[in-house]
Design an enzyme around this catalytic site. Structure first.
Site, PDB file in Angstrom:
ATOM      1  N   PRO A  73      72.112  33.544  54.196  1.00  0.00           N
ATOM      2  CA  PRO A  73      72.369  32.521  55.219  1.00  0.00           C
ATOM      3  C   PRO A  73      71.422  32.546  56.417  1.00  0.00           C
ATOM      4  CG  PRO A  73      73.943  34.305  55.405  1.00  0.00           C
ATOM      5  CD  PRO A  73      73.072  34.649  54.252  1.00  0.00           C
ATOM      6  N   CYS A  74      70.441  33.421  56.387  1.00  0.00           N
ATOM      7  CA  CYS A  74      69.527  33.520  57.521  1.00  0.00           C
ATOM      8  C   CYS A  74      68.892  32.178  57.832  1.00  0.00           C
ATOM      9  CB  CYS A  74      68.403  34.501  57.166  1.00  0.00           C
ATOM     10  SG  CYS A  74      68.161  35.740  58.427  1.00  0.00           S
TER      11      CYS A  74
END
Lengths: 336, 223
Positions: B175-176
Site C-alpha cells: 500500500p505504499c
C-alpha cells in the site's frame, strides 16, 4: 560469532536455547541470545546451521511439538506463544529435505501454513517492509526509509542480522525515524518539531504532543478456563489458536496521568478491559451476567511484564530493531 | 450524512469511512457489473478480539483461463464456476476444450490497514485441486503492464504475507504511496476543491488497483 551476540542491557533476560536435530544427523547445538534488541528469527537460526546444509535450496523448517515455526516471527515471540511455561533449553525439531520435488507436501512440509522462505533475501525484505510500515505509523509516511541509500539500508540490515548493536546504533540517525516522547529519557516534544509531520502524531494548540501512534504486533492466545500455574495451560496444536493483530496503539499523553501498559492493552483488547461491568450489555435469560475475559499474562520477547509499567518505558526499551513492539498475551476468554 | 473526517485530506481513510465506502462499492459493483460475480461483505463476528465493524470485502473463485497460446489478457475470462453452469447458451464443446488448459482460481480480499489507513488488496491463486499457485505462475496471469512494472520497480510491490485474519499465506499489493495517488485522483476530479465523497473512495481506489490484477472497473461506477 555466537559469543558476539551477548549484550548487556537494562531489564533484559537471557534465553538459552538448545536445538536437537533429527534426520540425517543428530547432535545438539547451544547458543545464547539476548533480548530485546535481537531480531533473531527462525531464519537466522538457520544461518547457524549453514555448516550442515549445502545451499539455500534445501528445504528446512523448525517445529515445536508439531507446530511449525513461522520464520518471520521473532523467536522471542514464538517462545512466548508456544511455551506458556518457559522451557529452557527450548527443544526444537529441525527437518531437512535435500531434494526439492513437486511433492514436498508428502514429506510433511507445511506449505499451507508456512510462507516459503527463499533465503536471507526473504528475511531482509520482511525487515524492510516492517520498517516502512512502522515509519508510516510513527511519521505518517515512509519517506525516511525510501530516502535511505541502498548501501545504508544494506548496512542496517547486516547490523541487525549479525546482532551488531554498535553498528545499528551508529546507523540509526540515518534512518531519521522521528522521536517518540519519553518521560524517562526526557526528550521534550518541543525540541524536535521537524519529525512530527503527517498523520502520525497530532499537535494541539499549545504545541505539545497529544497522541503518538506506536507500532504493535499483538499475538493473543485464549484459553477457556482459568488456571493457577502456567504448567496447567494446555499446549497449542495449531496456529489457529493464536489471534494476530497488527494495529497501532494510540498513545495518549495527558498531563498528570501515566499511560500504562494496561491502558495500551485495553485499547487493543477492549473485551478484556478491567473496568467494564458488562461486555455487551446483554444479560442471560436467567439474569446471570457474562463474566468478562481477563488478561492473564503479557510477555515481550521472554520478559514478563506487569501491567502497571508505564507504556513509554516499554516503547523505549523493548522495541524491536524494525520499530515494532511484539507483544504476546495469554487471556482467559469470556465465559458464556 | 456528513462524511467529513472519514476521508482525510491526505488521501487516507478511517475505519468508519472504509466501512461506508466498502458497502457503497459492493452495491455499485452489483448494479453496474452484472456479468461479474459480486463482492460479499465478510464480518468478523466470530472473533472475540476484533470489534464488530472490522470486516473485509471478498470476491472469490474467479477463474482465469490461461491457454497455451496468446496472452493471458486476451484469453482470460472473469467468471465463477457457478455462473458457468447457469449459462446454457454457451457452446459446451468449446468450454471443454478450454478447461483442459489449466484453470486458475483467484480469491480477492479488500482489507483495511490500520497502519497505513488505506485499503489493501490481498489475493491468492490456486488450481482446481486447491494447490496454491506460486508467484511465477500468477505473474503469467497478470496483465503485461503489471509484470513489467514488477521487474522495473526497486521496491517489491507484490509481497507474500500472512492474511491478517485467515492465518494463511496470501499475496498483497503493497500500500505504499496509496494515499498520494488517491489525493491526486480526488484533486483532479473535483474542480471546486471538494474532498472526495466517502462513497466513491473505494471505487476510485479499485479503479487503479484492480487494473494491476486485471480486474476492470466499469466507468458507470465512478459517477
Amino acid at each position: 560469532r555466537r559469543e558476539g551476540r551477548r549484550r548487556e542491557k537494562r531489564g533484559e533476560a537471557n534465553e538459552k536455547a538448545a536445538m536437537s536435530m533429527y534426520g540425517k544427523e543428530q547432535f545438539r547445538c547451544r547458543f545464547i541470545s539476548t533480548n530485546p534488541k535481537s531480531l533473531l528469527t527462525a531464519l537466522l537460526l538457520l544461518s547457524l546451521l549453514q555448516g550442515f546444509t549445502s545451499s539455500w535450496e534445501d528445504s528446512i523448517w523448525f517445529d515445536y511439538k508439531g507446530v511449525p515455526l513461522k520464520w518471520y516471527i521473532p523467536t522471542g515471540v514464538l517462545f512466548d506463544l508456544l511455551c506458556a511455561e518457559s522451557e529452557r533449553p527450548w527443544n526444537l525439531t529441525v527437518t531437512f529435505l535435500s531434494y526439492i520435488s513437486a511433492s514436498l507436501a508428502s514429506f510433511g512440509y507445511p506449505s499451507n501454513v508456512l510462507i516459503p522462505c527463499e533465503g536471507e533475501d526473504s528475511a531482509k525484505w520482511n525487515f524492510v517492509n516492517s520498517l516502512k510500515e512502522a515509519a508510516y505509523i510513527i511519521n505518517g509516511n515512509c519517506k525516511n526509509v525510501m530516502n535511505m541509500s541502498q548501501s545504508d539500508q544494506e548496512d542496517l540490515w547486516t547490523s541487525v542480522m549479525n546482532g551488531d548493536l554498535d553498528a545499528y546504533t551508529r546507523l540509526l540517525p540515518k534512518l531519521k525515524m522521528g522521536n517518540i516522547e519519553d518521560e524517562f529519557s526526557r526528550k521534550e516534544s518541543l525540541s524536535s518539531p521537524v519529525s512530527r509531520q503527517g498523520g502520525g502524531t497530532e499537535i494541539d494548540v499549545a504545541g505539545q504532543v497529544k497522541t503518538a501512534r506506536i507500532p504493535v504486533r499483538l499475538y493473543v492466545r485464549s484459553v477457556s478456563q482459568n488456571f493457577e500455574n502456567l504448567e496447567d495451560v494446555p499446549e497449542i496444536d495449531t496456529w489457529d489458536e493464536i489471534s494476530y493483530m497488527n494495529r497501532p496503539v494510540e498513545f495518549l499523553k495527558e498531563k498528570g496521568k501515566c499511560f500504562t501498559l494496561r491502558d495500551a492493552m485495553e485499547s487493543l483488547l477492549p473485551e478484556y478491559s478491567g473496568d467494564r461491568a458488562q461486555t455487551s450489555g446483554e444479560e442471560e435469560a436467567d439474569g446471570s451476567q457474562e463474566t468478562r475475559g481477563e488478561i492473564k499474562l503479557v510477555r515481550i520477547q521472554g520478559i514478563e511484564l506487569k501491567l502497571e509499567i508505564p507504556f513509554s518505558w516499554v516503547v523505549n526499551n523493548l522495541m524491536n530493531p524494525e520499530f515494532y513492539l511484539h507483544i504476546s498475551v495469554l487471556v482467559i476468554g469470556p465465559q458464556r | 450524512m456528513d462524511s467529513a473526517g472519514e476521508v482525510l485530506n491526505d488521501g487516507k481513510i478511517t475505519l468508519e469511512g472504509f466501512t461506508v465506502a466498502a458497502r457503497a462499492f459492493a452495491d455499485k459493483w452489483k448494479r453496474h457489473n452484472l456479468s461479474f460475480p459480486s463482492w460479499s461483505w465478510v464480518p468478523l463476528i466470530n472473533r472475540t478480539l476484533l470489534k464488530k465493524e472490522e470486516c473485509y470485502l471478498s470476491l472469490e473463485k474467479i477463474i482465469i483461463l490461461s491457454s497455451l497460446e496468446g496472452s493471458a489478457e486476451e484469453e482470460s475470462l472473469g467468471v465463477t464456476a457457478d455462473w458457468w453452469e447457469k449459462e446454457e447458451s454457451i457452446d459446451h464443446t468449446v468450454l471443454v476444450q478450454n478447461v483442459e488448459d489449466e484453470a486458475h482460481y483467484y480469491d480477492y480480499h479488500i482489507v483495511y490497514s490500520a497502519s497505513y489507513m488505506v485499503p489493501m488488496l490481498y489475493f491468492r491463486g490456486y488450481s482446481s485441486d486447491g494447490k496454491p499457485l506460486s508467484l511465477d505462475v500468477i505473474k503469467r496471469d497478470l496483465p503485461s503492464s503489471s509484470v513489467s512494472l514488477l521487474l522495473e520497480s526497486k521496491w517489491t510491490f507484490i509481497t507474500q504475507e500472512e492474511h491478517p485474519y485467515l492465518n494463511r499465506p496470501w499475496f498483497k499489493l503493497h500500500p505504499c504511496g496509496t494515499e498520494e495517488w488517491i489525493k491526486l485522483l480526488s484533486e483532479s476530479s473535483s474542480s471546486d476543491g471538494c474532498q472526495m465523497p466517502v462513497e466513491l473512495y473505494l471505487v476510485s481506489w479499485f479503479s487503479v488497483v484492480g487494473q494491476v490484477v486485471g480486474l476492470r472497473t466499469p466507468l458507470e461506477m465512478l459517477i
